[in-house]
Design a protein around this motif. Structure first.
Motif, PDB file in Angstrom:
ATOM      1  N   VAL A 136      92.184  39.336  76.561  1.00  0.00           N
ATOM      2  CA  VAL A 136      92.378  39.630  75.185  1.00  0.00           C
ATOM      3  C   VAL A 136      91.646  40.773  74.296  1.00  0.00           C
ATOM      4  O   VAL A 136      92.285  41.495  73.758  1.00  0.00           O
ATOM      5  N   HIS A 137      90.558  40.662  74.682  1.00  0.00           N
ATOM      6  CA  HIS A 137      89.502  41.357  74.024  1.00  0.00           C
ATOM      7  C   HIS A 137      88.736  42.594  75.121  1.00  0.00           C
ATOM      8  O   HIS A 137      88.384  42.118  75.956  1.00  0.00           O
ATOM      9  N   PRO A 138      88.463  43.560  74.594  1.00  0.00           N
ATOM     10  CA  PRO A 138      87.630  44.467  75.285  1.00  0.00           C
ATOM     11  C   PRO A 138      86.261  43.986  75.392  1.00  0.00           C
ATOM     12  O   PRO A 138      85.904  43.383  74.507  1.00  0.00           O
ATOM     13  N   PRO A 180      89.557  46.074  64.671  1.00  0.00           N
ATOM     14  CA  PRO A 180      90.949  45.771  64.876  1.00  0.00           C
ATOM     15  C   PRO A 180      91.277  44.258  65.213  1.00  0.00           C
ATOM     16  O   PRO A 180      90.357  43.623  65.643  1.00  0.00           O
ATOM     17  N   GLU A 181      92.390  43.720  65.171  1.00  0.00           N
ATOM     18  CA  GLU A 181      92.691  42.530  65.602  1.00  0.00           C
ATOM     19  C   GLU A 181      93.358  42.501  66.853  1.00  0.00           C
ATOM     20  O   GLU A 181      94.636  42.898  66.962  1.00  0.00           O
ATOM     21  N   TRP A 182      92.734  42.009  67.936  1.00  0.00           N
ATOM     22  CA  TRP A 182      93.252  41.989  69.337  1.00  0.00           C
ATOM     23  C   TRP A 182      94.018  40.872  69.442  1.00  0.00           C
ATOM     24  O   TRP A 182      93.637  39.688  69.164  1.00  0.00           O
ATOM     25  N   LEU A 242      92.709  47.515  78.445  1.00  0.00           N
ATOM     26  CA  LEU A 242      91.515  46.917  77.382  1.00  0.00           C
ATOM     27  C   LEU A 242      90.175  47.667  77.634  1.00  0.00           C
ATOM     28  O   LEU A 242      89.275  47.808  76.878  1.00  0.00           O
ATOM     29  N   ARG A 243      89.863  47.834  78.925  1.00  0.00           N
ATOM     30  CA  ARG A 243      88.566  48.205  79.427  1.00  0.00           C
ATOM     31  C   ARG A 243      88.551  49.569  78.810  1.00  0.00           C
ATOM     32  O   ARG A 243      87.299  50.191  78.999  1.00  0.00           O
ATOM     33  N   CYS A 244      89.425  50.336  78.188  1.00  0.00           N
ATOM     34  CA  CYS A 244      89.274  51.941  77.984  1.00  0.00           C
ATOM     35  C   CYS A 244      89.336  51.925  76.449  1.00  0.00           C
ATOM     36  O   CYS A 244      89.000  53.093  76.038  1.00  0.00           O
ATOM     37  N   PHE A 245      88.955  50.805  75.806  1.00  0.00           N
ATOM     38  CA  PHE A 245      88.823  50.911  74.273  1.00  0.00           C
ATOM     39  C   PHE A 245      87.506  50.187  73.785  1.00  0.00           C
ATOM     40  O   PHE A 245      87.026  49.418  74.710  1.00  0.00           O
ATOM     41  N   CYS A 246      87.172  50.388  72.515  1.00  0.00           N
ATOM     42  CA  CYS A 246      85.950  49.853  72.070  1.00  0.00           C
ATOM     43  C   CYS A 246      86.356  48.441  71.349  1.00  0.00           C
ATOM     44  O   CYS A 246      87.240  48.517  70.634  1.00  0.00           O
ATOM     45  N   ARG A 247      85.578  47.610  71.490  1.00  0.00           N
ATOM     46  CA  ARG A 247      85.859  46.183  70.783  1.00  0.00           C
ATOM     47  C   ARG A 247      85.676  46.220  69.358  1.00  0.00           C
ATOM     48  O   ARG A 247      86.631  45.551  68.576  1.00  0.00           O
ATOM     49  N   LEU A 248      84.899  46.823  68.868  1.00  0.00           N
ATOM     50  CA  LEU A 248      84.566  47.121  67.252  1.00  0.00           C
ATOM     51  C   LEU A 248      85.522  47.928  66.598  1.00  0.00           C
ATOM     52  O   LEU A 248      85.921  47.640  65.608  1.00  0.00           O
ATOM     53  N   CYS A 249      85.479  49.162  67.056  1.00  0.00           N
ATOM     54  CA  CYS A 249      86.502  50.204  66.099  1.00  0.00           C
ATOM     55  C   CYS A 249      87.729  50.547  66.860  1.00  0.00           C
ATOM     56  O   CYS A 249      88.496  51.143  66.065  1.00  0.00           O
ATOM     57  N   GLY A 250      88.128  50.149  68.083  1.00  0.00           N
ATOM     58  CA  GLY A 250      89.345  50.417  68.686  1.00  0.00           C
ATOM     59  C   GLY A 250      89.629  51.756  69.169  1.00  0.00           C
ATOM     60  O   GLY A 250      90.624  52.097  69.783  1.00  0.00           O
ATOM     61  N   MET A 251      88.552  52.527  69.105  1.00  0.00           N
ATOM     62  CA  MET A 251      88.786  53.778  69.811  1.00  0.00           C
ATOM     63  C   MET A 251      88.699  54.004  71.042  1.00  0.00           C
ATOM     64  O   MET A 251      88.001  52.925  71.684  1.00  0.00           O
TER      65      MET A 251
END
Length: 1071
Positions: A173-175, A201-203, A111-120
Motif C-alpha cells: 500500500v505504501h512506499p 498524500p493519502e496512499w 510504489l517503489r518509485c515514489f516518495c512516501r512523504l511528498c509523493g514525488m
C-alpha cells in the motif's frame, strides 16, 4: 523507445489483444466503428473462451507489458467485451490468483518509485534515498542531536515532523522510502517541526481504478483543442525486417510476442515465462524472504520428494521458518502467510479455503523436532560441513565474522600499495608548491570529503584533524598530539571567545590585566591560547541588551520602537522633569523592555528544554507564555573610591535589578498553565540582572523618584502589551507580570510614600499602630496596596474634610508622600531575619542584666552587659562583634548553640528556660519564611506556624512583658501576624527576597576596581556592562564546563613539568 512512445499515443493501443489481429486491414475510422459494434454485440464468456484460446494459440495468460498500461484501464474494456464480467472473473481460481498476483507485482513496482512523504518520483529528486523504517544514519543523528532531537529511528522523526505514523505501513500500500528533499526538511526542523509545507498524500490499496497502475493520459483529456497527429517516421531510418506473423501473438499495433522455442526469428520485446516461474517471482516480490529463509536444495542427504514437500512452505517454496498450520492442514512460514493474506486476501494458497491469521496454529512438537533435525550442507566454499537446521544460523554468523576480518585486512593492505608511474623521481610532498600539493592529493581529498559528507555531516576539518592526530600518536609524537587534541576540544588551547570572556568576567580582570595575560601566555607557550580583546568585544554584543530583534503588540506608549538600544543615560529628560535644575547625580541604565528581551534570549535553551520535558508540541506553543519578574532595589551604601574624576556626586549608590523567576505557558487545548522554567537559585547574585545603576542616596526621595520614573513608565506600558520574540526558530508571544518584592523596609516606605519606620504606624502591610500591634500580636490581615496609598496621598494633599494634623494623619494611616512605584505587599525574608536577630541581641543583653527587676538601667550598665555578651560569643563561638547587624552574624547568632552560650550568663534558671523556649519557637518558625518552597521543604513547620506564633506572642506578652509593653518592632510584628497569609497567597516568601540584590553589592565594588577610569560616567557604564555579563546563563555554562581551565592553562604553558610533577598541588583560582 521512440517507436513505443508513438505507438502508445495511437488510439488502437488501448484496444485489448483479443479484438485485434496483426493482419487487420481496417483503417482507423473503420476500426472505431468495429470497436463500437463489437462492444454492443459482445459474446458470452462461454462462447469467447475457446475462440480466444484458438486465437492466442496458448493457454497461459500473456505477461503484461508495463509500458502498455499507461492508457485507459484495460479492465474496463475487458469488462465490456466479456459481457459485464471483468478479466479477473473469467477462468479457474488459480488463474484469478495469478492475475491478481500480476497486478500486485506491477503495483508494488510502481510504489517503489515514489516518495512516501511528498509523493514525488524518486528519480526527480537528487540525492540518496532513505528507508522509512530504518535507523538514523550517523550524519542525520549527529545533525539532529545538535538541535536537541534524541530519536533513533526515522519513523519517530517522521511522526514528529510530518505528523504521519509510518510504523504500520505495508509494502503493498505504501512506499517504503522517502526522498532527500524530505530528509532536508526533517533535518532543518530539528526533528521536531517542519518549515516547509509538505503535503503528505493519502496512499490507498490497489484497485481497478488505481491511479498508479492506470494513470490518465493527458492526450485523451478534452482540452478544447484538436488532437495532434502523430509525427511521421523519419525516412532515413533503416527498413524494418519483415517478420513472419503466422505463429506470433498480437499484443498491440505493430507489436508481437514469439512463442517459446522460436529462436530463429528477430528480437522480441519480452520473453515468455512459464506460469509456475512467473507465479514464483510474483510471490517472491510479496514475501521478500530469499535472504532469510533456506532453500530445500541445501539438504545434504537425498530424501524422498514427498518427505521434503512436507517441510516446504507452500507460499515461498523454502524450508519452513517459524512454521504455522492452517485449519485445512497446510503448512507455511508465519511471515509468508501473513504477507500473502494481506495482499491477496484471507484464503489458503493451496486449497483456496478461508484462512485468517487468527486461525493459524503451531504444528505438533514431533513435526517441529523432525524439522529442526534436518541436515543442511554449508554453502560456503571450502567448508562443506553438515549442520543441523537449528544450528545453521550460528554457523553462518561465524563465517560472516571471518569474512569481515579478511576484507578489512585486504583493504588496509591495498590502501598502502604505491603505484610507480615512471618518469623522474617523485619529489617530497612538502617540497612542492601549493598548487602541486593540491594536484597530488586531489584523489585523497575527494575520498575524505565523501567520507565526511556521509559519516560526519560534512565536517571535513574535524576528519582531517583526527587523521593527523592518529598519525602523531602512531609515531609516538605525543606532545604535538596533546596540543592538537587540546585545540580540537577547546581545553586551554585556542579557547573560544565566549570562554575567554567568561574567564575574564568571572575573575574580574581589567582590559590591561587580560591583555597582559594574553601576551604572556602567547610568548611563553608559543601558542595563542586566549583570544585578543577585540574578539571578546564582538562576543559581548550578542549577550548585551540591544542585539536581538523583537516587537510589541500593541506598541509601547511613549517608548521608542528601536531594538538596538544599549546603555543609555538615566537622566534623559531630566531638565523638563525637575524644574530645570542641574543633575546632581550620574546614572546609567538599560531600557527595560530591551533588557527583558536579552534575559529571555539568554534563557532560550532552558525554555525549549522545559517544553520538551513537559511533552508539549513545540510548534503548538507560540502564544500564551507568561513571565514572572521579581524587581529589587536597594542602596549599596558608601562606595567611595580614590580614583575617578568628574562632577562631585554623592558617593552612595543605588541599584535597580530584576530576576526572571518563572516562565509558564498555556497551550491552546489546555486549561491550566504549565511551568516550563523556574529559577533554581532566585536569591543568587548570578540570577539578579542589573537594570539601573545610579550615584544617589536612597534617602533622597526627589532624585530617586526622578531617576526611576522612566523605568516605572516602561513597566506600566509593558503590562498592557505583549512581546513578540523569536524563540526556538518560531515567533512566540510573551506577557510579563511584575512583583516588586526585593525591597527592605526603608525602600518600601520610600516608594509607597509612607512615613519612616519609627512612626506610629508600624506596618507597611496593615493599618495597625504600634500600640495595637503590641496588644494583638497575631490576628492581623493585609490591607494596604498601591492604589489605596495613592488615594490616601490625595486626601493628605487636599485635606477635603478640613481636619487637624493629628486627625488627618490618623485618617491616611501614615501616608505622607506620593507613591511612585508599585510594590508587592510582602515580607523581605533577608531583612526580617536581620531585624529579628537585632532584637534578640538586645533581649540577650536585657536577660544578662535582669532588666525585668529594674526600672530604668543606666547607659553604663547596658554597655557592660553588651561587652559581656560580645566577650562570651567571641570566646565560645568565635563571633567577632560588629558595628551593624549583617546576614552572616544573624545566621550564627540565631541558633540553639548561641542560646546555650548566652544562658551561661543568665543568673536565673527560670529565665534560662524561657529564653531557650523563645529561641526554639523562633527556629521552628524561621524556615517557613526563609524557604524557597515551604510546602515542599518544611511542611510540618508550615502546619504548626500559627500555633508556634501564638505561643511566641504569649511568651513576649508575659515573660518578656517588660520589653513589649505597648510596643513591638516592625519585623517581629510581620513575622507573627502576616507570614501565613503571604504564604497562602504567593506560595513563598524566601524566593521573593532581596538577597540576590544585596549579594551583588560586593560585585559593584569589584567591578568598579576592575574598570577604574578617569571618568565616573564611563566607569559606571563598564560596571553595568560587566555586571550584566556576570549574570549571563550562557557564560555560566561555559564556566561550568571550563572550571579547570587554570590547570589546562598551566599544562599548555609547560606540559613537561606538569607531567613530571603530577603530585605537586597547584593553587588554582576558582572561577
Amino acid at each position: 523507445m521512440a517507436e513505443e512512445s508513438l505507438e502508445t499515443d495511437n488510439p488502437r493501443s488501448s484496444m485489448p489483444a483479443e479484438l485485434y489481429h496483426p493482419h487487420s486491414k481496417f483503417s482507423q475510422w473503420k476500426f472505431k466503428l468495429f470497436r463500437v459494434k463489437s462492444m454492443e454485440k459482445a459474446p458470452l464468456p462461454s462462447e469467447t473462451q475457446p475462440e480466444k484460446g484458438a486465437l492466442l494459440g496458448i493457454s497461459p495468460p500473456a505477461a503484461p507489458n508495463r509500458e502498455l498500461d499507461n492508457g485507459a484501464s484495460p479492465g474496463s474494456v475487458m469488462k465490456l467485451c466479456l459481457g459485464g464480467k471483468s478479466k479477473e472473473n473469467v477462468g479457474s481460481p488459480s488463474r484469478r490468483v495469478d492475475v491478481k498476483l500480476q497486478e500486485m507485482d506491477t503495483h508494488m513496482n510502481h510504489l517503489r518509485c515514489f516518495c512516501r512523504l511528498c509523493g514525488m518520483a524518486l528519480r526527480k529528486v537528487k540525492g540518496p534515498v532513505h528507508d522509512v523504517h530504518g535507523d538514523l544514519d550517523e550524519v542525520s543523528k549527529g545533525a539532529l542531536r545538535k538541535m536537541g532531537c534524541k530519536f533513533a529511528r526515522w519513523a519517530e522523526v517522521i511522526l514528529k515532523v510530518f505528523k504521519v505514523d509510518v510504523t504500520e505501513d505495508t509494502e503493498s500500500v505504501h512506499p517504503l522510502s522517502f526522498c532527500h528533499r524530505c530528509w532536508m526538511a526533517a533535518i532543518r526542523g530539528g526533528g521536531v517541526c517542519s518549515f516547509s509545507k509538505t503535503r503528505v498524500p493519502e496512499w490507498r490499496p490497489h484497485s481497478s481504478l488505481c491511479h498508479l497502475c492506470y494513470p490518465r493520459k493527458p492526450s485523451f483529456q478534452r482540452t478544447g483543442r484538436k488532437r495532434r497527429k502523430a509525427i511521421p517516421r523519419a525516412q532515413s531510418l533503416a527498413k524494418r525486417i519483415r517478420w513472419d506473423h503466422g505463429d506470433s501473438i498480437s499484443v498491440g499495433e505493430r507489436r508481437v510476442l514469439r512463442p517459446f522455442g522460436d529462436r530463429h526469428h528477430g528480437p522480441v520485446l519480452r520473453a515468455w515465462r512459464k506460469p509456475s516461474t512467473q507465479r514464483e517471482q510474483w510471490v517472491k516480490n510479496i514475501t521478500h524472504c530469499q535472504k532469510d529463509h533456506l532453500s530445500v536444495k541445501q539438504i545434504s542427504e537425498k530424501l524422498p520428494v514427498d518427505f521434503l514437500f512436507s517441510f516446504t512452505c507452500l507460499v515461498c517454496d523454502h524450508l519452513l521458518s517459524d512454521p504455522v498450520q492452517s485449519p485445512c492442514g497446510h503448512l507455511f512460514c508465519r511471515s509468508c502467510i501473513i504477507k500473502y493474506n494481506y495482499v491477496l486476501g484471507p484464503h489458503c494458497p493451496a486449497c483456496n479455503l478461508r484462512c485468517t491469521p487468527d486461525n493459524l496454529t503451531s504444528p505438533a512438537k514431533a513435526f517441529l523436532s523432525a524439522l529442526q533435525s534436518l541436515p543442511l550442507l554449508c554453502p560456503k566454499t571450502g567448508c562443506g560441513k553438515q549442520v543441523r537446521l537449528d544450528l545453521f544460523k550460528a554457523h553462518s554468523a561465524d563465517h560472516d565474522l571471518d569474512e569481515q576480518d579478511a576484507n578489512k585486512q585486504s583493504s588496509e593492505l591495498d590502501s598502502y600499495l604505491l603505484t610507480n608511474k615512471g618518469g623522474r623521481p617523485r619529489q617530497h610532498l612538502l617540497s612542492l608548491t601549493r598548487r602541486a600539493q593540491k594536484h597530488r592529493l586531489r584523489d585523497l581529498k575527494n575520498q575524505v570529503k565523501v567520507f565526511a559528507d556521509k559519516e560526519e555531516g560534512g565536517d571535513l576539518k574535524s576528519v582531517c584533524q583526527t587523521l593527523f592526530l592518529l598519525a602523531l600518536r602512531s609515531a609516538n609524537e605525543h606532545r604535538q598530539a596533546d596540543e592538537l587534541e587540546a585545540m580540537m576540544q577547546g581545553r586551554g588551547f585556542g579557547l573560544r571567545p565566549a570562554v575567554c570572556l567568561a574567564i575574564r568576567v568571572n575573575t574580574f580582570l581589567s582590559c590591561s590585566q587580560y591583555h597582559k595575560m594574553y601576551r604572556t601566555v602567547k610568548a611563553t607557550s608559543g601558542r595563542q591560547i586566549f583570544q585578543p580583546l577585540h574578539t571578546l568585544r564582538a562576543a559581548e554584543k550578542e549577550l548585551l541588551p540591544g542585539f536581538h530583534q523583537f516587537e510589541w503588540q500593541p506598541a509601547l506608549k511613549n517608548v521608542s520602537t528601536s531594538c538596538n538600544v544599549g546603555i543609555i543615560n538615566g537622566l534623559s529628560g531630566w531638565a523638563s522633569s525637575v524644574d530645570e535644575s542641574p543633575a546632581d547625580t550620574i546614572t546609567r541604565r538599560f531600557r527595560y523592555d530591551v533588557a527583558l528581551v536579552s534575559a529571555l534570549k539568554d534563557l532560550e535553551e532552558d525554555i525549549m528544554e522545559g517544553l520538551r520535558e513537559s511533552g508539549m508540541e513545540d510548534s503548538a506553543c507560540t502564544s500564551g507564555f507568561s513571565v514572572m519578574i521579581k524587581e529589587s532595589c536597594d542602596g549599596m551604601g558608601d562606595v567611595s573610591e580614590k580614583h575617578g574624576g568628574g562632577p562631585v556626586v554623592p558617593e552612595k549608590a543605588v541599584r535597580f535589578s530584576f530576576t526572571v523567576m518563572s516562565v509558564s505557558v498555556l497551550a491552546d487545548d489546555d486549561e491550566e498553565e504549565v511551568t516550563i522554567f523556574t529559577e533554581p537559585k532566585p536569591n543568587s547574585e548570578l540570577s539578579c540582572k542589573p537594570l539601573c545603576l545610579m550615584f544617589v542616596d536612597e534617602s533622597d526621595h526627589e532624585t530617586l523618584t526622578s531617576v526611576l520614573w522612566p523605568i516605572v513608565a516602561e513597566r506600566n506600558s509593558m503590562k498592557e502589551s505583549r512581546l513578540i520574540l523569536s524563540m526556538g526558530g518560531l515567533p512566540r508571544s510573551f506577557r510579563f507580570h511584575f512583583r516588586g518584592t526585593g525591597y527592605d523596609e526603608k525602600m518600601v516606605r520610600e516608594m509607597e510614600g509612607l512615613e519612616a519606620s519609627g512612626s506610629t504606624h508600624i506596618c507597611t502591610l496593615c493599618d495597625s499602630s504600634r500600640a495595637e500591634a503590641s496588644q494583638n500580636m497575631v490576628l492581623h490581615s493585609i490591607t494596604r496596596n498601591h492604589e489605596e496609598n495613592l488615594e490616601r496621598y490625595e486626601i493628605w494633599r487636599t485635606n477635603p474634610f478640613s481636619e487637624s494634623v493629628d486627625e488627618l494623619r490618623d485618617r491616611v494611616k501614615g501616608v505622607s508622600a506620593k507613591p511612585f512605584m508599585e510594590t508587592h505587599p510582602t515580607l523581605d525574608a533577608l531583612h526580617c531575619d536581620i531585624g529579628n536577630a537585632t532584637e534578640f541581641y538586645k533581649i540577650f543583653q536585657d536577660e544578662i542584666g535582669e532588666v525585668f527587676k529594674k526600672v530604668n538601667p543606666s547607659r553604663e550598665e547596658r554597655r557592660s552587659w553588651r561587652a559581656a555578651l560580645d566577650k562570651q560569643l567571641r570566646k565560645k563561638m568565635k563571633l567577632k562583634p560588629v558595628m551593624r547587624m549583617n546576614g552572616n552574624y544573624a545566621r550564627r547568632l540565631m541558633t540553639l548553640e548561641a542560646a546555650e552560650v548566652v544562658c551561661e550568663l543568665v543568673p536565673s534558671e527560670e529565665r534560662r528556660e524561657a529564653l531557650r523556649e523563645l529561641i526554639r519557637l523562633y527556629l521552628q518558625m524561621k524556615p517557613v519564611w526563609r524557604a524557597t518552597c515551604p510546602a515542599k521543604e518544611c511542611p510540618d513547620q508550615l502546619l504548626r506556624y500559627s500555633f508556634n506564633s501564638q505561643r511566641f506572642a504569649d511568651l513576649l506578652s508575659s515573660t518578656f512583658k517588660y520589653r513589649y509593653n505597648g510596643k513591638i518592632t516592625n519585623y517581629l510584628h510581620k513575622t507573627l501576624a502576616h507570614v501565613p497569609e503571604i504564604i497562602e497567597r504567593d506560595g513563598s516568601i524566601g524566593a521573593w527576597a532581596s538577597e540576590g540584590n544585596e549579594s551583588a553589592n560586593k560585585l559593584f565594588r569589584r567591578f568598579r576596581k576592575m574598570n577604574a577610569r578617569q571618568s565616573k560616567v564611563f566607569e559606571l557604564e563598564d560596571v553595568l556592562k560587566h555586571h550584566w555579563l556576570y549574570t549571563s546563563k550562557y557564560l555560566q555554562k561555559f564556566m561550568e564546563a571550563h572550571k579547570d581551565s587554570a590547570k589546562a592553562l598551566q599544562a599548555s604553558i609547560d606540559p613537561v613539568e606538569s607531567l613530571e610533577d603530577e603530585d605537586m598541588s597547584l593553587e588554582v583560582v576558582d572561577f
